[in-house]
Design an enzyme around this catalytic site. Structure first.
Site, PDB file in Angstrom:
ATOM      1  CB  SER A  85      -1.890 -21.830   0.384  1.00  0.00           C
ATOM      2  OG  SER A  85      -2.940 -21.618   1.271  1.00  0.00           O
ATOM      3  CE  LYS A  96      -1.699 -24.017   4.664  1.00  0.00           C
ATOM      4  NZ  LYS A  96      -3.106 -23.675   4.467  1.00  0.00           N
TER       5      LYS A  96
END
Length: 534
Positions: free
Chosen positions: A436, A461
């Site tokens: 992320s 992600k």
């Protein structure tokens, strides 16, 4: 998981979608349509002081005219029974205006019609027109009263309508879904409304777009603000090669926490929490189950590779101080040594960028020759903190492209104003637990040729969630965009590929790192050239 804490206040108008019907007085109706009197050779329809429609009596020689009696009967019934229709639906006004004008034209031509058709035919035609004028708009204009629960549902619907990344809404008409839900979904109490919102979000088929009850929303916010009581796990959904798996995947384990001491590693699969299967469990429910009062126990069923382990972990107060730093020495040229500043960044909470700046300034006072930024097992956190930390290291360049279904929506870049370490050699360590916001940072430093990346491909992600607070204290975690690296690489489910691998036995903690770069006899030894050269 990556979140941005926003606020979404409710609006009474909801974008003008539901406007209260305007009350129209009967005399206003006739004044705007055919003034205050509708006259012809047979009769006049007017409005008296009590706002009732009145038919004035025709002259004596017209007494037998059948249309007069039809109009008078219509007038009486209209005045007694249909005035309320104009008070409940403004759209009826324009409809009736058209029919009234048509009626006037027909009445003026009534003498000609009498000569061509029997009187009863005229009655039928006129009666049909009057029936259409009054009933048709009513049957085509259903309405309902909006309750407090309806308004909360609409608040959630509107948040998704404005913020969700996919404006096709998974191939469905988002407006039609709203109408059908308000008609058919029970929303008589808060629990039913929450269920209706969850059902709506499920149609998007996006595991990261989720509804958070007030207690879960509060817990999520506390996880980005400094401390947490739990077992020290960052979790997510299986992706990449493990996409066919169900359950909850471990992204990282906090160093020194209960999960780390139990040898739970990134990529392990949590199959059950306290004997409850995670097969259909969302990550917010799983996170809530993993947290709890300090000193209490939680039972986990964990699959690590082909091994399945039953573990009992005791919850602790997990400090979320995001940065650890130290000076490590490595053999330099000749007989001297070189100093390397090591910074371990474990999460992107609201203190992260300030803590990284402080660590850099502290290490500089030790006269370090370069920096190593360790993002291994950093599962992300607050998106803005990732952007701010990238600005610390870059003198200029694009940090990340934010994209939606239509392409690039926004660009985050820097002009060097916030840079404090843009020139020293920099190496970044990554692994499959790097996810992320960590991937945004690593991608920005790699594509701008600012740092050398070492390790293994990251988690992958590539979508960004924002968390919106609802008016009742609940929240919506919404996928608002996907991101691309400065080289326009979409890393979702792929990850960022490092420049070089690390030795298989390379240490994962700060003590071990110093040993691996300082002792040439170590099996994990990596010299300064291996750290910083491409």
């Amino acid at each position: 998981m990556e979140v941005v804490i926003n606020s979404c206040s409710s609006s009474s108008s909801f974008g003008g979608l539901f406007t209260p019907p305007k009350v129209v007085r009967c005399n206003s109706l006739l004044v705007t349509s055919v003034k205050s009197r509708l006259c012809n050779s047979i009769s006049c329809i007017s409005v008296n002081s009590s706002n009732r429609l009145v038919a004035s009596k025709p002259k004596k020689n017209d007494e037998n005219n059948s249309l007069f009696w039809l109009v008078r009967k219509f007038n009486a019934r209209f005045a007694l029974h249909h005035v309320v229709l104009f008070r409940s639906n403004e759209r009826l006004l324009s409809k009736l205006r058209k029919h009234t004008i048509s009626l006037r034209t027909l009445v003026k031509s009534s003498e000609k019609l009498k000569d061509l058709f029997p009187v009863f035919c005229v009655w039928i035609v006129l009666g049909m027109m009057l029936f259409m004028a009054v009933t048709a708009p009513v049957t085509k204009s259903p309405s309902w009263a909006l309750t407090e629960e309806n308004l909360l549902f609409l608040e959630a619907w509107r948040t998704i309508d404005r913020a969700y990344v996919d404006k096709g809404f998974n191939g469905q008409s988002w407006f039609r879904y709203r109408e059908n839900a308000l008609r058919n979904e029970p929303m008589n109490n808060r629990e039913q409304t929450y269920a209706a919102i969850k059902k709506m979000l499920a149609t998007l088929d996006d595991p990261f777009t989720r509804f958070l009850e007030p207690d879960k929303f509060k817990s999520l916010r506390s996880g980005t603000q400094g401390a947490l009581t739990g077992v020290g796990l960052s979790i997510g959904y299986p992706t990449g090669n493990d996409g066919a798996l169900s359950g909850i995947m471990v992204i990282s384990a906090s160093p020194g926490g209960p999960a780390s001491r139990a040898a739970i590693s990134p990529g392990d699969l949590i199959m059950a929490i306290d004997n409850t299967s995670t097969e259909t469990m969302d990550i917010y429910d799983a996170a809530e189950r993993l947290q709890g009062p300090e000193g209490t126990e939680v039972q986990l069923k964990v699959r690590s590779g082909s091994e399945i382990k039953q573990l009992s972990l005791t919850r602790e107060n997990i400090s979320l101080n995001p940065v650890k730093s130290r000076v490590c020495e490595t053999p330099g040229l000749g007989k001297g040594t070189s100093k390397i500043g090591y910074i371990k960044l474990t999460s992107f909470n609201q203190n992260a960028s300030a803590a990284v700046k402080e660590a850099i300034e502290t290490l500089r006072r030790e006269n370090v020759d370069g920096f190593v930024l360790d993002l291994r097992n950093n599962s992300g956190g607050l998106f803005p903190e990732g952007i701010e930390i990238a600005k610390i290291w870059l003198d200029k360049g694009v940090i990340v492209y934010i994209c939606d279904s239509r392409g690039v929506r926004d660009i985050y870049d820097t002009d060097g104003t916030n840079a404090i370490a843009a020139s020293e050699p920099l190496a970044v360590l990554v692994n499959k637990g790097t996810a992320s916001a960590s991937e945004i940072l690593a991608g920005a430093l790699k594509d701008n040729k600012r740092a050398v990346l070492l390790g293994e491909p990251t988690f992958g992600k590539g979508k960004i969630q924002s968390v919106f607070e609802m008016s009742d204290g609940s929240g919506l975690a919404v996928t608002v965009a996907r991101y691309e690296t400065p080289d326009h690489i979409d890393i979702n489910k792929v990850g960022i590929i490092p420049d070089h691998p690390l030795p298989a036995s390379f240490a994962k903690d700060d003590d071990g790192f110093c040993g691996c770069i300082g002792d040439p006899a170590s099996g994990c030894f990596l010299n300064k050239a291996g750290l910083f050269s491409r």
